[in-house]
Design a protein around this motif. Structure first.
Motif, PDB file in Angstrom:
ATOM      1  N   ALA A 117      -9.486 -67.247 -74.467  1.00 25.95           N
ATOM      2  CA  ALA A 117     -10.394 -66.766 -73.427  1.00 25.95           C
ATOM      3  C   ALA A 117     -10.966 -67.928 -72.629  1.00 25.95           C
ATOM      4  O   ALA A 117     -11.085 -67.854 -71.394  1.00 25.95           O
ATOM      5  N   ALA A 118     -11.330 -69.019 -73.303  1.00 27.91           N
ATOM      6  CA  ALA A 118     -11.889 -70.177 -72.604  1.00 27.91           C
ATOM      7  C   ALA A 118     -10.874 -70.783 -71.649  1.00 27.91           C
ATOM      8  O   ALA A 118     -11.208 -71.156 -70.512  1.00 27.91           O
ATOM      9  N   LEU A 119      -9.626 -70.889 -72.077  1.00 30.50           N
ATOM     10  CA  LEU A 119      -8.592 -71.430 -71.197  1.00 30.50           C
ATOM     11  C   LEU A 119      -8.385 -70.538 -69.975  1.00 30.50           C
ATOM     12  O   LEU A 119      -8.246 -71.033 -68.844  1.00 30.50           O
ATOM     13  N   LEU A 120      -8.407 -69.232 -70.172  1.00 29.41           N
ATOM     14  CA  LEU A 120      -8.227 -68.306 -69.054  1.00 29.41           C
ATOM     15  C   LEU A 120      -9.431 -68.331 -68.114  1.00 29.41           C
ATOM     16  O   LEU A 120      -9.270 -68.132 -66.905  1.00 29.41           O
ATOM     17  N   VAL A 121     -10.612 -68.573 -68.646  1.00 22.10           N
ATOM     18  CA  VAL A 121     -11.788 -68.714 -67.774  1.00 22.10           C
ATOM     19  C   VAL A 121     -11.608 -69.902 -66.837  1.00 22.10           C
ATOM     20  O   VAL A 121     -11.923 -69.829 -65.644  1.00 22.10           O
ATOM     21  N   GLY A 122     -11.091 -71.007 -67.365  1.00 19.73           N
ATOM     22  CA  GLY A 122     -10.837 -72.167 -66.517  1.00 19.73           C
ATOM     23  C   GLY A 122      -9.827 -71.869 -65.426  1.00 19.73           C
ATOM     24  O   GLY A 122      -9.993 -72.296 -64.274  1.00 19.73           O
ATOM     25  N   VAL A 123      -8.775 -71.122 -65.752  1.00 15.67           N
ATOM     26  CA  VAL A 123      -7.782 -70.731 -64.740  1.00 15.67           C
ATOM     27  C   VAL A 123      -8.421 -69.827 -63.698  1.00 15.67           C
ATOM     28  O   VAL A 123      -8.138 -69.942 -62.490  1.00 15.67           O
ATOM     29  N   ALA A 124      -9.295 -68.933 -64.147  1.00 12.70           N
ATOM     30  CA  ALA A 124      -9.957 -68.021 -63.210  1.00 12.70           C
ATOM     31  C   ALA A 124     -10.887 -68.751 -62.248  1.00 12.70           C
ATOM     32  O   ALA A 124     -11.225 -68.209 -61.184  1.00 12.70           O
ATOM     33  N   LEU A 125     -11.293 -69.974 -62.585  1.00 15.75           N
ATOM     34  CA  LEU A 125     -12.209 -70.741 -61.732  1.00 15.75           C
ATOM     35  C   LEU A 125     -11.488 -71.651 -60.751  1.00 15.75           C
ATOM     36  O   LEU A 125     -12.136 -72.459 -60.076  1.00 15.75           O
ATOM     37  N   TRP A 126     -10.174 -71.535 -60.638  1.00 13.35           N
ATOM     38  CA  TRP A 126      -9.439 -72.404 -59.718  1.00 13.35           C
ATOM     39  C   TRP A 126      -9.980 -72.317 -58.295  1.00 13.35           C
ATOM     40  O   TRP A 126     -10.147 -73.326 -57.616  1.00 13.35           O
ATOM     41  N   GLY A 127     -10.222 -71.106 -57.833  1.00 14.69           N
ATOM     42  CA  GLY A 127     -10.706 -70.950 -56.468  1.00 14.69           C
ATOM     43  C   GLY A 127     -12.029 -71.651 -56.234  1.00 14.69           C
ATOM     44  O   GLY A 127     -12.241 -72.268 -55.188  1.00 14.69           O
ATOM     45  N   ARG A 128     -12.919 -71.606 -57.210  1.00 13.88           N
ATOM     46  CA  ARG A 128     -14.231 -72.226 -57.046  1.00 13.88           C
ATOM     47  C   ARG A 128     -14.171 -73.745 -57.127  1.00 13.88           C
ATOM     48  O   ARG A 128     -14.872 -74.434 -56.381  1.00 13.88           O
ATOM     49  N   VAL A 129     -13.372 -74.270 -58.044  1.00 12.17           N
ATOM     50  CA  VAL A 129     -13.340 -75.729 -58.170  1.00 12.17           C
ATOM     51  C   VAL A 129     -12.613 -76.369 -56.993  1.00 12.17           C
ATOM     52  O   VAL A 129     -12.844 -77.546 -56.683  1.00 12.17           O
ATOM     53  N   ARG A 130     -11.745 -75.617 -56.328  1.00 10.16           N
ATOM     54  CA  ARG A 130     -11.046 -76.169 -55.173  1.00 10.16           C
ATOM     55  C   ARG A 130     -11.918 -76.192 -53.928  1.00 10.16           C
ATOM     56  O   ARG A 130     -11.665 -76.966 -53.008  1.00 10.16           O
ATOM     57  N   ARG A 131     -12.919 -75.350 -53.865  1.00 14.85           N
ATOM     58  CA  ARG A 131     -13.789 -75.330 -52.695  1.00 14.85           C
ATOM     59  C   ARG A 131     -14.664 -76.570 -52.674  1.00 14.85           C
ATOM     60  O   ARG A 131     -15.403 -76.846 -53.610  1.00 14.85           O
ATOM     61  N   GLY A 132     -14.556 -77.310 -51.595  1.00 13.64           N
ATOM     62  CA  GLY A 132     -15.346 -78.525 -51.472  1.00 13.64           C
ATOM     63  C   GLY A 132     -14.822 -79.684 -52.284  1.00 13.64           C
ATOM     64  O   GLY A 132     -15.417 -80.742 -52.309  1.00 13.64           O
ATOM     65  N   GLY A 133     -13.691 -79.486 -52.972  1.00 17.03           N
ATOM     66  CA  GLY A 133     -13.101 -80.570 -53.750  1.00 17.03           C
ATOM     67  C   GLY A 133     -12.184 -81.408 -52.891  1.00 17.03           C
ATOM     68  O   GLY A 133     -12.181 -81.332 -51.667  1.00 17.03           O
ATOM     69  N   ARG A 134     -11.333 -82.159 -53.554  1.00 19.29           N
ATOM     70  CA  ARG A 134     -10.436 -83.063 -52.848  1.00 19.29           C
ATOM     71  C   ARG A 134      -9.050 -82.493 -52.686  1.00 19.29           C
ATOM     72  O   ARG A 134      -8.175 -83.158 -52.168  1.00 19.29           O
ATOM     73  N   GLY A 135      -8.853 -81.253 -53.152  1.00 21.50           N
ATOM     74  CA  GLY A 135      -7.562 -80.610 -52.982  1.00 21.50           C
ATOM     75  C   GLY A 135      -6.595 -81.000 -54.064  1.00 21.50           C
ATOM     76  O   GLY A 135      -6.695 -82.080 -54.649  1.00 21.50           O
ATOM     77  N   PRO A 136      -5.658 -80.126 -54.400  1.00 23.18           N
ATOM     78  CA  PRO A 136      -4.724 -80.439 -55.463  1.00 23.18           C
ATOM     79  C   PRO A 136      -3.795 -81.578 -55.090  1.00 23.18           C
ATOM     80  O   PRO A 136      -3.326 -81.689 -53.978  1.00 23.18           O
ATOM     81  N   GLY A 137      -3.520 -82.401 -56.053  1.00 18.66           N
ATOM     82  CA  GLY A 137      -2.532 -83.458 -55.881  1.00 18.66           C
ATOM     83  C   GLY A 137      -3.061 -84.755 -55.324  1.00 18.66           C
ATOM     84  O   GLY A 137      -2.339 -85.731 -55.268  1.00 18.66           O
ATOM     85  N   ARG A 138      -4.312 -84.809 -54.912  1.00 16.13           N
ATOM     86  CA  ARG A 138      -4.840 -86.061 -54.375  1.00 16.13           C
ATOM     87  C   ARG A 138      -5.351 -86.933 -55.513  1.00 16.13           C
ATOM     88  O   ARG A 138      -5.828 -86.433 -56.516  1.00 16.13           O
ATOM     89  N   PRO A 139      -5.274 -88.242 -55.356  1.00 18.68           N
ATOM     90  CA  PRO A 139      -5.646 -89.110 -56.476  1.00 18.68           C
ATOM     91  C   PRO A 139      -7.133 -89.063 -56.761  1.00 18.68           C
ATOM     92  O   PRO A 139      -7.954 -88.779 -55.888  1.00 18.68           O
ATOM     93  N   LEU A 140      -7.474 -89.349 -58.011  1.00 18.04           N
ATOM     94  CA  LEU A 140      -8.863 -89.403 -58.405  1.00 18.04           C
ATOM     95  C   LEU A 140      -9.540 -90.603 -57.759  1.00 18.04           C
ATOM     96  O   LEU A 140      -8.931 -91.657 -57.612  1.00 18.04           O
ATOM     97  N   PRO A 141     -10.796 -90.455 -57.352  1.00 19.12           N
ATOM     98  CA  PRO A 141     -11.492 -91.596 -56.771  1.00 19.12           C
ATOM     99  C   PRO A 141     -11.816 -92.625 -57.836  1.00 19.12           C
ATOM    100  O   PRO A 141     -12.494 -92.346 -58.802  1.00 19.12           O
ATOM    101  N   LEU A 142     -11.316 -93.838 -57.669  1.00 18.55           N
ATOM    102  CA  LEU A 142     -11.563 -94.910 -58.612  1.00 18.55           C
ATOM    103  C   LEU A 142     -12.227 -96.074 -57.892  1.00 18.55           C
ATOM    104  O   LEU A 142     -12.003 -96.286 -56.702  1.00 18.55           O
ATOM    105  N   PRO A 143     -13.049 -96.817 -58.599  1.00 16.90           N
ATOM    106  CA  PRO A 143     -13.713 -97.961 -57.950  1.00 16.90           C
ATOM    107  C   PRO A 143     -12.711 -99.034 -57.589  1.00 16.90           C
ATOM    108  O   PRO A 143     -11.701 -99.231 -58.271  1.00 16.90           O
ATOM    109  N   HIS A 144     -12.987 -99.750 -56.484  1.00 17.62           N
ATOM    110  CA  HIS A 144     -12.101-100.814 -56.018  1.00 17.62           C
ATOM    111  C   HIS A 144     -12.580-102.154 -56.563  1.00 17.62           C
ATOM    112  O   HIS A 144     -13.763-102.477 -56.499  1.00 17.62           O
ATOM    113  N   TRP A 145     -11.647-102.917 -57.099  1.00 15.58           N
ATOM    114  CA  TRP A 145     -11.973-104.246 -57.571  1.00 15.58           C
ATOM    115  C   TRP A 145     -12.034-105.211 -56.390  1.00 15.58           C
ATOM    116  O   TRP A 145     -11.301-105.068 -55.429  1.00 15.58           O
TER     117      TRP A 145
END
Length: 270
Positions: free
Chosen positions: A227-255
């Motif tokens: 059930a917990a795993l399916l809840v995470g799948v059900a939240l795809w629409g919400r986590v994508r809103r205002g996010g960086r979009g699928p497939g884009r790299p994670l923001p990492l600090p620059h040395w």
């Protein structure tokens, strides 16, 4: 005299121009090459993934809290630990008597005496999710999975007791831990990955949950983990809103990079 002057002029034309301005050195410029080259590139990349108070405040704080309660459960008074964990349990009885505190404090403990596996689990799920969508939204995803899967699994337990499938003692069985939130974050994180990564993450998560269903007879986790795993799948629409979009790299600090100082233009002397 004329040939000597010509030779001297040729030598002057071939000479390397020298910047007459004094070189300026600072401690920061002298230390920067040492900092940048003191660690291998692979080690620097690995260190960037570790949760820190600046990059992952929610993940870092939660791990510190779990480390504290794990050490207390291991070295504290056993009777006091038993009473506190029993009061924090999100079993059916506590959910009926004190639902808010049961749902909150049940996530303050790990299921077992070892903390390190949860460090790696948070590193692979909650930390990258927090870097993608922010600490508040990641905390909301974690809490949604923890609360939703807990309520559903305990409702099944209550129904099984009412139907005579389980004994009444199942209503008071200890139910603590953070696995529901971790699996929900894993399912939500999959929605932010490109299609190959998404399929791979869901396949691994499904294999882990399926293996547990085949080897573990605990009804609570048998219901709560899928059930917990399916809840995470059900939240795809919400986590994508205002996010960086699928497939884009994670923001990492620059040395810091050190650029050589360019010499100024040569000054011609009369």
């Amino acid at each position: 005299m004329t040939g000597s002057s010509a030779d001297g002029g040729a030598m002057a034309d071939d000479a390397v121009p020298i910047d007459p301005r004094p070189a300026v050195f600072s401690r920061a410029r002298l230390r920067a090459p040492l900092r940048a080259g003191s660690r291998p590139a692979g080690m620097r990349a690995a260190l960037r993934l570790l949760p820190t108070p600046r990059r992952n405040p929610f993940t870092f704080g939660y791990l510190a809290l779990l480390l504290g309660t794990t050490l207390f459960a291991r070295f504290g008074d056993p009777e006091l630990v038993r009473r506190l964990q029993s009061a924090s349990s999100s079993d059916v009885h506590n959910l009926l008597v004190r639902p808010v505190s049961a749902l909150l404090f049940s996530g303050f403990w790990v299921a077992g005496p070892v903390w390190m596996p949860y460090f790696w689990a948070f590193l692979a799920t909650l930390a990258p999710l927090e870097r993608r969508i922010g600490g508040r939204r990641a905390a909301g995803v974690f809490a949604t999975g923890h609360i939703g899967a807990t309520l559903l699994s305990q409702a099944v337990v209550a129904g099984a007791v009412a139907g005579g499938v389980l004994a009444s003692g199942a209503l008071d069985e200890l139910d603590i831990g953070v696995s529901y939130g971790v699996l929900t974050c894993l399912g939500a994180l999959a929605g932010l990955l490109p299609l190959p990564g998404r399929v791979a993450v869901l396949a691994v998560a499904g294999a882990l949950v399926g293996r547990q269903l085949l080897t573990d007879t605990d009804l609570v986790t048998a219901v709560g983990h899928p059930a917990a795993l399916l809840v995470g799948v059900a939240l795809w629409g919400r986590v994508r809103r205002g996010g960086r979009g699928p497939g884009r790299p994670l923001p990492l600090p620059h040395w810091p990079t050190v650029r050589p100082r360019r010499p100024g233009p040569a000054r011609s002397e009369a």
